[in-house]
Write an enzyme that holds these catalytic residues in place. Sequence first.
Site, PDB file in Angstrom:
ATOM      1  N   LYS A  51     -24.594  67.720  -7.900  1.00 36.17           N
ATOM      2  CA  LYS A  51     -24.744  68.952  -8.299  1.00 36.17           C
ATOM      3  C   LYS A  51     -23.622  69.573  -7.527  1.00 36.17           C
ATOM      4  O   LYS A  51     -23.062  70.618  -7.866  1.00 36.17           O
ATOM      5  CB  LYS A  51     -26.228  69.926  -8.130  1.00 36.17           C
ATOM      6  N   GLN A  95     -33.353  72.739  -4.039  1.00 38.02           N
ATOM      7  CA  GLN A  95     -34.262  71.522  -4.699  1.00 38.02           C
ATOM      8  C   GLN A  95     -35.450  70.430  -3.830  1.00 38.02           C
ATOM      9  O   GLN A  95     -36.102  70.822  -3.109  1.00 38.02           O
ATOM     10  CB  GLN A  95     -33.209  69.987  -3.226  1.00 38.02           C
ATOM     11  N   ASP A 118     -32.306  76.794 -12.101  1.00 33.82           N
ATOM     12  CA  ASP A 118     -33.164  76.424 -12.711  1.00 33.82           C
ATOM     13  C   ASP A 118     -34.504  76.650 -13.584  1.00 33.82           C
ATOM     14  O   ASP A 118     -35.142  75.983 -14.482  1.00 33.82           O
ATOM     15  CB  ASP A 118     -34.113  75.800 -11.927  1.00 33.82           C
TER      16      ASP A 118
END
Length: 290
Positions: A51, A95, A118
């Site tokens: 990412k 994460q 997200d």
Amino acid sequence: MQRIDGAAIAAKVLEETKKRADILIGRGIRPGLAVVLVGDDPASRAYVRSKDKKAADLGFHSVKKELPASTTQAELLAVVEELNRDASVHGILVQSPPPPHINEAEIVRAIDPRKDVDGFHPENVGKLAMDDPTGFVPCTPMGCIRLLAEAGIETSGRKAVIVGRSMIVGKPMALLLMRKGPGGDATVTVAHSRTKNLAAVTREADIVIAAIGRPHFLGTDHIREGAAVIDVGINRVDDPASPKGYRLVGDVDYDAVAERCAAITPVPGGVGPMTIAMLMSNTVTAAERL
Ligand code: NDP
């Protein structure tokens, strides 16, 4: 049989995203993405690395925070709050999964919903459920919708069965497929571990979305001829022939199912690259909205 090339479609999404980012950069706004990793889980580390790299490749301001597994809840909350205040950061993700002593739900709630790229914050989950386009949609299901669109697979009026009901994939996937309009209008069934006679349920489907987390779990019994199959699963299986000692496979027995279905995504090279591309797109959206 159409093999849906997620890597090629993701490259197209990234190209569009780069154009949007370049317009912002031209106006003096560099999209910023912060990725926070707690602990040293190797798979999470690899996701965070890719990412961070993708964000840098697109010319974003990329912040990678790698915190030790001993990081406390309070310390992690402080990091999130600092990133919330940082005007150079438009998107924040922590994460998953964090170490077990971390209360992940509280961390997600602490992220400014306008930076929650997200799409896991309750405000964004609510907006998705209410068809409010001002929120953020989770990257993996959004990537699946784009794959279906790019592969020319009609969803309107068709039967879609999603196997898996997680907040990250299954549930938002169901909300997206049942939305009114392009990419939606499907008749949606959500199956899970308590579903009885799963094969009979999935065999009814024109479109099967597999998000289970079990290698090669869906086989020819589960998929009717002519169905489209999107395989979200990423599972490590032992493979002594591979230099790493393992390889990645999906939740669908690809070789067997590919013989009978109309279209299918491979693993790797299907949904995985789309998830990252959608994250980059959401980050640019966050920067555009400011
Ligand atoms: P979860 O473990 O959170 O959810 C799995 C779901 O599958 C649950 O709803 C569970 O049911 C259901 N399930 C488990 N066993 C069965 C069974 N025997 N029959 C029917 N349903 C079953 O996983 P995620 O949704 O987070 O991830 C699913 C998979 O997708 C994983 O392989 C993950 O690695 C992958 N993934 C891939 C991404 C990508 O970018 N390609 C991104 C995110 C995830 P129940 O609710 O009853 O327990």
